[in-house]
Scaffold this active site. Structure first.
Site, PDB file in Angstrom:
ATOM      1  N   GLU A  43       0.839  -1.206   0.000  1.00 32.53           N
ATOM      2  CA  GLU A  43       0.000   0.000   0.000  1.00 32.53           C
ATOM      3  C   GLU A  43       0.872   1.254   0.000  1.00 32.53           C
ATOM      4  O   GLU A  43       1.812   1.371   0.784  1.00 32.53           O
ATOM      5  CB  GLU A  43      -0.912  -0.033   1.233  1.00 32.53           C
ATOM      6  CG  GLU A  43      -1.625   1.260   1.563  1.00 32.53           C
ATOM      7  CD  GLU A  43      -2.475   1.794   0.423  1.00 32.53           C
ATOM      8  OE1 GLU A  43      -3.261   1.031  -0.163  1.00 32.53           O
ATOM      9  OE2 GLU A  43      -2.330   2.998   0.094  1.00 32.53           O
ATOM     10  N   ILE A  59     -23.017   2.178   2.794  1.00 34.15           N
ATOM     11  CA  ILE A  59     -24.241   1.381   2.695  1.00 34.15           C
ATOM     12  C   ILE A  59     -23.911   0.001   2.168  1.00 34.15           C
ATOM     13  O   ILE A  59     -23.141  -0.153   1.225  1.00 34.15           O
ATOM     14  CB  ILE A  59     -25.284   2.085   1.797  1.00 34.15           C
ATOM     15  CG1 ILE A  59     -25.749   3.360   2.510  1.00 34.15           C
ATOM     16  CG2 ILE A  59     -26.474   1.174   1.525  1.00 34.15           C
ATOM     17  CD1 ILE A  59     -26.564   4.270   1.672  1.00 34.15           C
ATOM     18  N   HIS A  61     -25.276  -2.493   0.125  1.00 41.31           N
ATOM     19  CA  HIS A  61     -26.354  -2.496  -0.871  1.00 41.31           C
ATOM     20  C   HIS A  61     -26.922  -3.890  -1.107  1.00 41.31           C
ATOM     21  O   HIS A  61     -26.203  -4.870  -1.011  1.00 41.31           O
ATOM     22  CB  HIS A  61     -25.823  -1.994  -2.210  1.00 41.31           C
ATOM     23  CG  HIS A  61     -25.412  -0.548  -2.216  1.00 41.31           C
ATOM     24  ND1 HIS A  61     -26.306   0.469  -2.039  1.00 41.31           N
ATOM     25  CD2 HIS A  61     -24.203   0.027  -2.403  1.00 41.31           C
ATOM     26  CE1 HIS A  61     -25.650   1.629  -2.121  1.00 41.31           C
ATOM     27  NE2 HIS A  61     -24.380   1.388  -2.331  1.00 41.31           N
ATOM     28  N   ILE A 348     -13.987  -0.253  -9.759  1.00 41.61           N
ATOM     29  CA  ILE A 348     -14.872  -0.668  -8.658  1.00 41.61           C
ATOM     30  C   ILE A 348     -15.471   0.601  -8.081  1.00 41.61           C
ATOM     31  O   ILE A 348     -15.025   1.135  -7.078  1.00 41.61           O
ATOM     32  CB  ILE A 348     -14.080  -1.453  -7.578  1.00 41.61           C
ATOM     33  CG1 ILE A 348     -13.213  -2.524  -8.221  1.00 41.61           C
ATOM     34  CG2 ILE A 348     -15.028  -2.067  -6.552  1.00 41.61           C
ATOM     35  CD1 ILE A 348     -13.965  -3.583  -9.003  1.00 41.61           C
ATOM     36  N   SER A 350     -19.047   2.562  -7.347  1.00 43.22           N
ATOM     37  CA  SER A 350     -19.781   3.001  -6.152  1.00 43.22           C
ATOM     38  C   SER A 350     -20.327   1.856  -5.315  1.00 43.22           C
ATOM     39  O   SER A 350     -21.173   2.059  -4.463  1.00 43.22           O
ATOM     40  CB  SER A 350     -20.902   3.944  -6.557  1.00 43.22           C
ATOM     41  OG  SER A 350     -21.735   3.299  -7.471  1.00 43.22           O
ATOM     42  N   CYS A 415     -17.236  13.574  23.109  1.00 36.90           N
ATOM     43  CA  CYS A 415     -18.369  13.585  22.181  1.00 36.90           C
ATOM     44  C   CYS A 415     -18.664  12.170  21.705  1.00 36.90           C
ATOM     45  O   CYS A 415     -19.806  11.774  21.595  1.00 36.90           O
ATOM     46  CB  CYS A 415     -18.081  14.480  20.984  1.00 36.90           C
ATOM     47  SG  CYS A 415     -17.660  16.164  21.416  1.00 36.90           S
ATOM     48  N   CYS A 450     -17.195  18.122  18.544  1.00 35.73           N
ATOM     49  CA  CYS A 450     -16.284  19.228  18.893  1.00 35.73           C
ATOM     50  C   CYS A 450     -15.002  19.173  18.083  1.00 35.73           C
ATOM     51  O   CYS A 450     -14.231  20.125  18.090  1.00 35.73           O
ATOM     52  CB  CYS A 450     -16.001  19.263  20.395  1.00 35.73           C
ATOM     53  SG  CYS A 450     -14.592  18.285  20.936  1.00 35.73           S
ATOM     54  N   CYS A 455     -10.866  17.188  23.388  1.00 42.64           N
ATOM     55  CA  CYS A 455      -9.961  16.046  23.541  1.00 42.64           C
ATOM     56  C   CYS A 455      -8.787  16.076  22.593  1.00 42.64           C
ATOM     57  O   CYS A 455      -7.880  15.260  22.708  1.00 42.64           O
ATOM     58  CB  CYS A 455     -10.722  14.752  23.340  1.00 42.64           C
ATOM     59  SG  CYS A 455     -11.196  14.495  21.606  1.00 42.64           S
TER      60      CYS A 455
END
Ligand SMILES: Cc1cc2nc3c(=O)[nH]c(=O)nc-3n(C[C@H](O)[C@H](O)[C@H](O)COP(=O)(O)OP(=O)(O)OC[C@H]3O[C@@H](n4cnc5c(N)ncnc54)[C@H](O)[C@@H]3O)c2cc1C
Ligand SMILES: Cc1cc2nc3c(=O)[nH]c(=O)nc-3n(C[C@H](O)[C@H](O)[C@H](O)COP(=O)(O)OP(=O)(O)OC[C@H]3O[C@@H](n4cnc5c(N)ncnc54)[C@H](O)[C@@H]3O)c2cc1C
Lengths: 481, 419
Positions: A43, A59, A61, A348, A350, A415, A450, A455
């Site tokens: 990578e 999502i 799908h 590849i 959506s 948060c 925030c 933090c």
């Protein structure tokens, strides 16, 4: 277990090298880990899932609206089922909340039956039309003018970060080498029966088989091997994430009726308990243009105001953009080149998160067909991922965990209610984060309303102490010289 | 039970405990004191304690006062939500701490959870997402509590009092402040502060301009500015601090079903700091982001009396009289009155304006068209700074209600500006 981030690469010959550790490359590496193969996942970035895979609409799908008969349609359908059960197995947050395709005028309403028929051709038969009054009772905060909907009960929301990380972690634990900060820049000619030599930013790498899962750069990588049958046009999607306090406004994924221009702007809860509005669809030529724009945000707000006016009164937590790998073709560009021992996994666009596991299985088949001797599959080392989702108890809500280790009761990011224990675990994990962003994707620390007011300094200090942050004090000091 | 050990929560705890009430005060941070813990400049205490203190000293003062008075102070304890308490009276909240999960019940809960600055995302500033983007709160903590390097060249967005505090913190950290930017045509701090930054420290103030884009991958390399007249420029910098633009930390209040004021986003309270949920009070910056720490502490002290009244079984009004503002006023706190006792415990109302109010303009208070009060503002007012309104007129509201003149219910009280 080998994860490297710098220095020369192992002087060995891999059976397979997978280029690109997005959700697709990581899924492929994981699938390959079932076999007695020496596999490396390489990578360019310092972390997995740092490209398109970190910035999508999250999502899972059903594939109800795919192009019937396409490879994508099949892989999305299969991938959905595989990922849904994998998620359950290893604790990736998923919520099967279902989608409503909302029609805002008569024309859109008239288009719904055709969409239901298309879904059926894709093997998805659970769609149902919902009349205006039922729609209103199920989504009382929808804007005025919604005239009906098509319900797609199988659509789900999922955590994309945990998914990629789970694949990569399981691959690594099962014997795959992960080399980060390692861009592949050149591919040597392949002589018969001898391994191929790859040039990388961290020195040479040798492999018998090569898989290109380079996402937006899959076309450029293909050129290195002489293939020009597709090119990638980045299609930007900007999104606005609203505060968790907005979550009670919406209970389904609210999809627009698709047009020629794409899937359109949706409103959807996230598994983290926020609400998302987006994405835009802008064709660009810069593969790094992941910035947001004033026009894009104004467009989203204008759309959002119609879909759910009250949503716009809520605070915004985050704004981001991702780039889809559009190719101008109607299907994935997955190509096997047996003579080169090479498989390209391109275009590849959506649906890659959903299809990832099915793509991986498909790629292993292609490699086998091309002559790779993979042997028999074995079981993978199981993984259990930390839970970032709101649908099941987070560590701060678990008396058992805190009793065993009080660090899970010491909240650092207020948060998102992330504990010191979770941050410590992420920093010590098999694949540790390399930046505050990476830590955020593993724990949600810094990802809340925030954005660090409370933090930020404390989280960065923890990260700094672990030596992971690229913008740590030392690098700033170096830059100052 | 008091949620939040900032100046407001601590001051309240000290007074309640001194009255012999059993008080538990929790804060999610490891140290009590709230925001002043990381405001390392002096400028605290002068107004209420009559001495010049730094933020941390001021925070310590109130923490000590609370503990000395007998309040139980617990830090590292986060209130995560309301729980279904036992039936009827007591309220119950859920907390998480290293000691585990707990349900704390109390007969009164006071929210003193403070406020924060809106970050870049909430302000919808477009561009890339590089490192080097701060709020004042994060900046102060990074520099003063964690002693971390920040950057070398900074732009400060905003020109109100806190923006100048950010400039000071940046200077302490050895960061050059290349510009301050405000969308308004003027700064909103005290003239002395602004003059000092501009003349003595050479920080240029760019008015009528806004940050239109953040630039840079990995690390910030600059900000694009757009002037009101359409002109654009780019300022090279590796750090940008978004200051001001406050939002109360109202999560608990909202999750408790407490009505918020639409404009201030803080809980709607009456002159006795009562919210519309029985037994729940709110004080400090949660009500009015953002006032000086002395104001928050004073409210804490003033809230003790109404809390004691509630604990002694005091009654609640069935309905309140709303207090509303008209443009260019943005909001007012408190913003409802108890018809039976419209007294305002704190020395009056605080308001904010969206546009500048010229010298000699007046605040006019009306109810059902009748003028109750007129107050001249000799020096006018600017956005982002306190506008104060006396509460003397609330006695007239009471007089009207008790005399049951014409309409005992009547309409809201409305505050407007006359130039
Ligand atoms: C706005 C938006 C919304 C989306 N919504 C959804 C959704 O709801 N559901 C869904 O299923 N899908 C969705 N997608 C699609 C999904 O995100 C992608 O299909 C998927 O992330 C693609 O993964 P990838 O691994 O192919 O690419 P990437 O994640 O981009 O991974 C490719 C990796 O390759 C690396 N790389 C590139 N070149 C080299 C090289 N030469 N050497 C080494 N490494 C290299 C890159 O650094 C990168 O990390 C959406 C996408 C976008 C943009
Ligand atoms: C950046 C900045 C600079 C400032 N500079 C100055 C200055 O120079 N001079 C001045 O007079 N004033 C200054 N102020 C204003 C001053 O700090 C505030 O007026 C004062 O701190 C307000 O007190 P408070 O008690 O209302 O809130 P805070 O001080 O904000 O305290 C709120 C407390 O509640 C806690 N809390 C919140 N939610 C929970 C929960 N769910 N569970 C447990 N605990 C919780 C928080 O941890 C925090 O400690 C500044 C404010 C800021 C933000």
């Amino acid at each position: 277990m080998t994860v490297t981030v710098s220095g020369p690469l192992p002087d060995e010959v891999y059976d397979v090298v997978v280029v690109g550790a997005g959700v697709v490359g990581a899924a492929i590496a994981r699938e390959l880990a079932r076999y007695r193969l020496r596999t490396a996942l390489v990578e360019a970035s310092g972390d997995v899932g740092d490209g398109t895979s970190k910035a999508n609409t999250a999502i899972l799908h059903t594939g109800f609206d795919a192009v019937p008969g396409s490879l994508e349609a099949r892989l999305v359908r299969e991938g959905r089922d595989r990922l849904a059960s994998y998620a359950e197995e290893c604790g990736i947050p998923v919520e099967p909340i279902g989608a409503l395709l909302v029609a805002w005028d008569e024309e859109q309403l008239a288009a719904l039956p055709a969409l239901a028929r298309k879904a059926a051709r894709n093997g998805y038969r659970r769609t149902r039309t919902v009349a205006a009054d039922e729609l209103r009772s199920r989504e009382p905060h929808l804007g005025s003018g919604a005239s009906g909907a098509l319900e797609v009960p199988g659509e789900s929301i999922i955590c994309p970060w945990t998914t990629t990380l789970a694949y990569a972690t399981q691959a690594v634990r099962s014997g795959v080498d992960l080399h980060l900060n390692c861009r592949v820049t050149g591919v040597g000619e392949s002589a018969a029966r001898s391994p191929r030599l790859l040039t990388t930013g961290r020195g040479p790498l040798r492999t018998k088989w090569l898989v290109n899962a380079a996402g937006l750069y899959a076309d450029e990588f293909d050129r290195l091997l002489g293939h020009t049958d597709f090119s990638v046009t980045p299609r930007r999607g900007q999104l606005i994430v609203f505060d968790k306090l907005a979550r009670q406004l919406v209970s389904h994924i609210l999809l627009p009726v698709p047009t020629a221009l794409g899937k359109g702007v949706l409103v959807s809860p996230t598994v983290y308990g926020n609400v998302m509005l987006g994405p835009t669809a802008e064709d660009l030529d810069d593969k790094e243009a992941t910035g947001s724009t004033a026009e894009g945000l104004a467009f989203l707000r204008e759309r959002g105001r119609r879909i759910m006016p009250e949503l716009l009164d809520e605070e915004v937590t985050a704004v981001y953009a991702g780039l889809r790998a559009a190719t101008g073709q109607d299907d994935y560009a997955i190509r096997s080149h047996p003579e080169q021992g090479y498989v390209t996994v391109g275009g590849i666009r959506s649906t890659g998160l959903t299809a990832s596991m099915a793509i991986a299985a498909h790629v292993v088949e292609l490699l086998t067909e091309a002559g790779a001797k993979v042997g028999t599959a074995r079981d993978l080392v199981p993984v259990t991922m930390p839970n970032l989702g709101e649908a099941s108890p987070r560590p701060y809500q678990r008396a058992d965990l805190i009793a065993a280790d009080p660090a899970y009761g010491a909240l650092v990011c207020h948060c998102e209610r992330v504990s010191r224990g979770e941050i410590r675990d992420a920093l010590a994990a098999d694949i540790p984060p390399s930046s505050p962003e990476g830590l955020r994707r593993r724990t949600r620390a810094l990802g809340g309303r925030c954005q660090g007011f409370y933090c930020g300094a404390a989280v960065r200090a923890l990260l700094d102490a672990s030596g992971a942050d690229a913008w740590s004090s030392s690098s700033l000091r170096e830059a100052a010289r | 039970m008091v949620v939040g050990a900032g100046p407001a929560g601590l001051a309240l705890s000290s007074r309640l405990a001194a009255s012999g009430i059993s008080v538990e005060t929790v804060d999610r941070e490891d140290q009590p004191g709230g925001v002043p813990r990381h405001c390392f400049h002096s400028g605290f205490g002068l107004r209420d304690l009559r001495r010049r203190m730094t933020g941390p000293a001021y925070a310590r003062h109130w923490a000590d006062a609370a503990v000395r008075a007998g309040a139980v102070l617990r830090t590292g304890v986060t209130v995560t939500g309301w729980s279904e308490g036992p039936p009827a009276d007591p309220l119950a909240v859920d907390v998480t701490s290293p000691a585990g999960l707990e349900r704390i019940t109390a007969r009164a809960v006071v929210l003193a959870t403070g406020a924060r600055e809106r970050p870049r995302s909430a302000r919808l500033v477009p561009g890339t997402r590089p490192a080097g983007v701060f709020t004042t709160g994060e900046l102060q903590q990074a520099v003063h509590l964690h002693h971390r390097p920040v950057g070398r060249r900074a732009v400060v967005v905003g020109a109100e009092q806190v923006s100048y505090a950010a400039v000071r913190t940046l200077r302490d950290a050895g960061v050059e402040v290349v510009a301050m930017v405000t969308e308004l045509p003027y700064h909103q701090a005290s003239p002395a502060t602004a003059l000092d930054a501009r003349l003595r420290h050479g920080v240029p103030l760019l008015v009528d301009a806004r940050v239109s884009e953040l630039l840079g991958r990995g690390r910030l390399t600059g900000v694009a500015l757009r002037h009101r007249d359409g002109r654009g420029t780019t300022v090279a910098c590796d750090t940008v601090v978004f200051t001001g633009d406050w939002i109360p930390d109202h999560e608990l209040a909202r999750r408790g079903g407490i009505t918020l004021d639409r404009a201030s986003r803080g809980p709607s309270v009456d002159g006795s700091f009562r919210t519309d949920r029985a037994g729940v009070f709110a004080v400090g910056n949660l009500l009015h982001a953002v006032e000086p720490a002395s104001t928050a502490a004073r409210e804490g002290l003033l809230a003790a009396e109404p809390v004691l009244r509630h604990l002694a079984g005091g009654t609640r009004p069935l309905a309140w009289i709303p207090v509303q503002v008209e443009e260019p006023l943005l909001w007012v706190a408190p913003n409802r009155l108890d018809p039976a006792d419209p007294r305002v415990e704190a020395g009056g109302f605080v308001l904010r304006t969206e546009g500048r109010l010229g010298p000699w303009s007046s605040l006019v208070v009306r109810r059902d068209g009748r003028v109750l009060h007129r107050q001249r503002m000799v020096r006018g007012a600017v956005p982002g700074r306190t506008v104060r309104l006396s509460a003397a007129w609330t006695a007239k509201v009471r007089a009207e209600v008790t005399a049951a003149v014409r309409d005992p219910d009547g309409g809201p009280v409305r505050i407007s500006v006359e130039r």
